[in-house]
Write a protein that holds these residues in place. Sequence first.
Motif, PDB file in Angstrom:
ATOM      1  N   CYS A 186     -98.572   9.112 -65.882  1.00  0.00           N
ATOM      2  CA  CYS A 186     -98.160  10.013 -64.799  1.00  0.00           C
ATOM      3  C   CYS A 186     -98.292  11.473 -65.243  1.00  0.00           C
ATOM      4  N   SER A 187     -98.343  12.404 -64.243  1.00  0.00           N
ATOM      5  CA  SER A 187     -98.401  13.835 -64.534  1.00  0.00           C
ATOM      6  C   SER A 187     -97.140  14.287 -65.279  1.00  0.00           C
ATOM      7  N   ASN A 188     -97.301  15.260 -66.158  1.00  0.00           N
ATOM      8  CA  ASN A 188     -96.156  15.766 -66.921  1.00  0.00           C
ATOM      9  C   ASN A 188     -95.116  16.442 -66.045  1.00  0.00           C
ATOM     10  N   ASN A 189     -95.524  16.921 -64.829  1.00  0.00           N
ATOM     11  CA  ASN A 189     -94.593  17.650 -63.962  1.00  0.00           C
ATOM     12  C   ASN A 189     -93.879  16.754 -62.963  1.00  0.00           C
ATOM     13  N   CYS A 190     -94.093  15.445 -63.070  1.00  0.00           N
ATOM     14  CA  CYS A 190     -93.343  14.524 -62.204  1.00  0.00           C
ATOM     15  C   CYS A 190     -91.884  14.519 -62.656  1.00  0.00           C
ATOM     16  N   LYS A 191     -90.965  14.661 -61.701  1.00  0.00           N
ATOM     17  CA  LYS A 191     -89.543  14.660 -62.048  1.00  0.00           C
ATOM     18  C   LYS A 191     -89.154  13.296 -62.600  1.00  0.00           C
ATOM     19  N   ASP A 192     -88.408  13.326 -63.697  1.00  0.00           N
ATOM     20  CA  ASP A 192     -87.963  12.112 -64.389  1.00  0.00           C
ATOM     21  C   ASP A 192     -89.143  11.241 -64.826  1.00  0.00           C
ATOM     22  N   ASN A 193     -90.338  11.856 -64.862  1.00  0.00           N
ATOM     23  CA  ASN A 193     -91.529  11.146 -65.341  1.00  0.00           C
ATOM     24  C   ASN A 193     -91.876   9.930 -64.479  1.00  0.00           C
ATOM     25  N   LEU A 194     -91.563  10.031 -63.162  1.00  0.00           N
ATOM     26  CA  LEU A 194     -91.804   8.908 -62.257  1.00  0.00           C
ATOM     27  C   LEU A 194     -92.931   9.216 -61.286  1.00  0.00           C
ATOM     28  N   CYS A 195     -93.830   8.249 -61.110  1.00  0.00           N
ATOM     29  CA  CYS A 195     -94.899   8.385 -60.116  1.00  0.00           C
ATOM     30  C   CYS A 195     -95.118   7.038 -59.431  1.00  0.00           C
ATOM     31  N   ILE A 196     -95.876   7.074 -58.325  1.00  0.00           N
ATOM     32  CA  ILE A 196     -96.124   5.863 -57.545  1.00  0.00           C
ATOM     33  C   ILE A 196     -97.144   4.997 -58.280  1.00  0.00           C
ATOM     34  N   GLN A 197     -96.842   3.725 -58.413  1.00  0.00           N
ATOM     35  CA  GLN A 197     -97.666   2.849 -59.234  1.00  0.00           C
ATOM     36  C   GLN A 197     -99.099   2.748 -58.720  1.00  0.00           C
ATOM     37  N   GLY A 198     -99.269   2.740 -57.373  1.00  0.00           N
ATOM     38  CA  GLY A 198    -100.594   2.520 -56.832  1.00  0.00           C
ATOM     39  C   GLY A 198    -101.551   3.683 -56.987  1.00  0.00           C
ATOM     40  N   ASN A 199    -101.048   4.951 -56.885  1.00  0.00           N
ATOM     41  CA  ASN A 199    -101.951   6.109 -56.902  1.00  0.00           C
ATOM     42  C   ASN A 199    -101.581   7.205 -57.899  1.00  0.00           C
ATOM     43  N   GLY A 200    -100.466   7.069 -58.564  1.00  0.00           N
ATOM     44  CA  GLY A 200    -100.079   8.067 -59.558  1.00  0.00           C
ATOM     45  C   GLY A 200     -99.436   9.313 -58.988  1.00  0.00           C
ATOM     46  N   PHE A 201     -99.199   9.351 -57.634  1.00  0.00           N
ATOM     47  CA  PHE A 201     -98.540  10.515 -57.037  1.00  0.00           C
ATOM     48  C   PHE A 201     -97.087  10.564 -57.502  1.00  0.00           C
ATOM     49  N   CYS A 202     -96.633  11.785 -57.815  1.00  0.00           N
ATOM     50  CA  CYS A 202     -95.247  11.954 -58.270  1.00  0.00           C
ATOM     51  C   CYS A 202     -94.296  11.671 -57.108  1.00  0.00           C
ATOM     52  N   THR A 203     -93.206  10.989 -57.366  1.00  0.00           N
ATOM     53  CA  THR A 203     -92.203  10.779 -56.330  1.00  0.00           C
ATOM     54  C   THR A 203     -91.469  12.083 -56.031  1.00  0.00           C
ATOM     55  N   ARG A 204     -91.271  12.932 -57.018  1.00  0.00           N
ATOM     56  CA  ARG A 204     -90.715  14.277 -56.874  1.00  0.00           C
ATOM     57  C   ARG A 204     -91.274  15.143 -57.997  1.00  0.00           C
ATOM     58  N   CYS A 205     -91.169  16.465 -57.788  1.00  0.00           N
ATOM     59  CA  CYS A 205     -91.708  17.386 -58.797  1.00  0.00           C
ATOM     60  C   CYS A 205     -90.588  18.046 -59.598  1.00  0.00           C
ATOM     61  N   GLU A 206     -90.919  18.437 -60.780  1.00  0.00           N
ATOM     62  CA  GLU A 206     -90.014  19.271 -61.555  1.00  0.00           C
ATOM     63  C   GLU A 206     -89.885  20.625 -60.873  1.00  0.00           C
ATOM     64  N   GLN A 207     -88.772  21.340 -61.113  1.00  0.00           N
ATOM     65  CA  GLN A 207     -88.522  22.634 -60.486  1.00  0.00           C
ATOM     66  C   GLN A 207     -89.673  23.608 -60.767  1.00  0.00           C
ATOM     67  N   GLY A 208     -90.150  24.229 -59.655  1.00  0.00           N
ATOM     68  CA  GLY A 208     -91.206  25.213 -59.798  1.00  0.00           C
ATOM     69  C   GLY A 208     -92.607  24.692 -59.523  1.00  0.00           C
ATOM     70  N   PHE A 209     -92.726  23.381 -59.197  1.00  0.00           N
ATOM     71  CA  PHE A 209     -94.053  22.812 -58.979  1.00  0.00           C
ATOM     72  C   PHE A 209     -94.111  22.054 -57.653  1.00  0.00           C
ATOM     73  N   HIS A 210     -95.329  21.908 -57.127  1.00  0.00           N
ATOM     74  CA  HIS A 210     -95.530  21.125 -55.913  1.00  0.00           C
ATOM     75  C   HIS A 210     -96.918  20.504 -55.942  1.00  0.00           C
ATOM     76  N   GLY A 211     -97.220  19.646 -54.960  1.00  0.00           N
ATOM     77  CA  GLY A 211     -98.492  18.945 -54.897  1.00  0.00           C
ATOM     78  C   GLY A 211     -98.304  17.473 -55.175  1.00  0.00           C
ATOM     79  N   SER A 212     -99.317  16.651 -54.843  1.00  0.00           N
ATOM     80  CA  SER A 212     -99.192  15.202 -55.010  1.00  0.00           C
ATOM     81  C   SER A 212     -98.943  14.814 -56.467  1.00  0.00           C
ATOM     82  N   THR A 213     -99.553  15.552 -57.364  1.00  0.00           N
ATOM     83  CA  THR A 213     -99.317  15.278 -58.783  1.00  0.00           C
ATOM     84  C   THR A 213     -98.587  16.441 -59.467  1.00  0.00           C
ATOM     85  N   CYS A 214     -98.003  17.318 -58.628  1.00  0.00           N
ATOM     86  CA  CYS A 214     -97.155  18.409 -59.123  1.00  0.00           C
ATOM     87  C   CYS A 214     -97.872  19.332 -60.108  1.00  0.00           C
TER      88      CYS A 214
END
Length: 458
Positions: A186-214
């Motif tokens: 998963c992307s390093n900017n995914c909050k709690d290091n969590l992303c969607i299993q099927g596509n790798g999109f972050c479920t939430r972003c760390e503060q200060g970031f946005h986008g599907s993979t933050c």
Amino acid sequence: MACAMWSPVFAQIVITVSLDLFVLPVPRTVSILFATKHPEIVINVLLDSMAICVYQTCPANCKNNTCSQDNGFCTTGCDSGYHGNMCQHTCPTNCKDRMCMQDTGICEGCEDRFFGPLCVACSPNCVDPVCDKLSGKCSQCLAGYHGSTCTQTCPTYCKDNICIQGNRFCTECVPGLYGNTCDQTCSNNCKDNLCIQGNGFCTRCEQGFHGSTCQQTCPIACKDNTCSQFGGQCEECAVGYHGNQCDMNCPVKCKDTFCNQTNGRCIGCEPEYHASDCSLSCPDNCKDDTCFQENGQCIECVSGFHGSKCVDRCGYCQDGRCDKDTGNCMTSCIDGLTGHRCDIKVVTLPSKEDDINVAAIGIGSGCGVVIVAMALVIIVQARRHRSMIHQNTTRSTTMTDISLPSFGQERRTETDGTYAVIGAQERVESITKMSAGDSSYEQLGYRERDVPHLYETT
């Protein structure tokens, strides 16, 4: 002589015996036990005409001890636990009730936890040790295994070591990984290091970031550096900014420079200002220089003024204060005035005794003035009369109008010169009415009284 009961299968054990070996009379029959590979078969030998005839019994495990006369094959099946033409083989151990098919040795049914023609054991990785009797397929595998018989291990990074039995895909990944077999990061900017299993999109972003993979940063003026993950709009702007991206300044006169994020309208104005952008000044007489933002009307007025914008002066109130909406004094009036707004003059009527004295003085003074005026008129008229005798022999009568017109003394001469005003005095009576229950007065109005006209004939 030929034997009547010769079994071809045992032709290899036919023995020719010389009768000279025996001293027994012929014919005679003896039982001889031959050492063969089938010890259960008893050979009866008939010694006759120098020939040996062999006779045999049915195999021991033939069901109902029945076999073929020609070849010794069991014809009605085998006893439980045996199979083969002559029921010489034992059935597999785990056949149900130890029953198997005579010709193949395949179990007719398996005990629980066994499967297949030979009833071999089910896989130990089945959740329920009972498997399909024919295929051995497990209904479900223990954690960590997959496959029809649960003999294959799941991918290493499946969460809780669980994968789908049919395709080995992980049902969920350990944090930080994604993919069918959890082999991607998963992307390093995914909050709690969590992303969607099927596509790798972050479920939430760390503060200060946005986008599907933050991978994108939030606008700089977002409050707490937080924006929406999909679109990058600020959830709230820092003080002094507005707009979806918080890239526009609030009007300078907004209270605490705070304005609506959507339209930039000030949320309150600094003192002395009003309007949506706080660009207009409040009226001069607003108390504390404050007015309503939406219409500029004063919230309160300074002492001495009233009205929506405090431009109207209060009446002669004792302390100068009056109600903002009505203009009514909030305390008593100054001496000599009354009414809600203290704008009516109080006139006190004299007592009856005072009235008589005032009237006598007035009459006396009036009479004196009239007498003097009459004397002056008589003198003037006498002089005029003498002058007119020389001009006109006809005597005419003249009359003098003595009246009291309003507001002061006036002298005028009519066009024909027959009348003259010799004086006037106005008398105004103020009629007041005492209001019930208090000491205030209400002014009803003025009434003018004229003294009747006086005439003099000359």
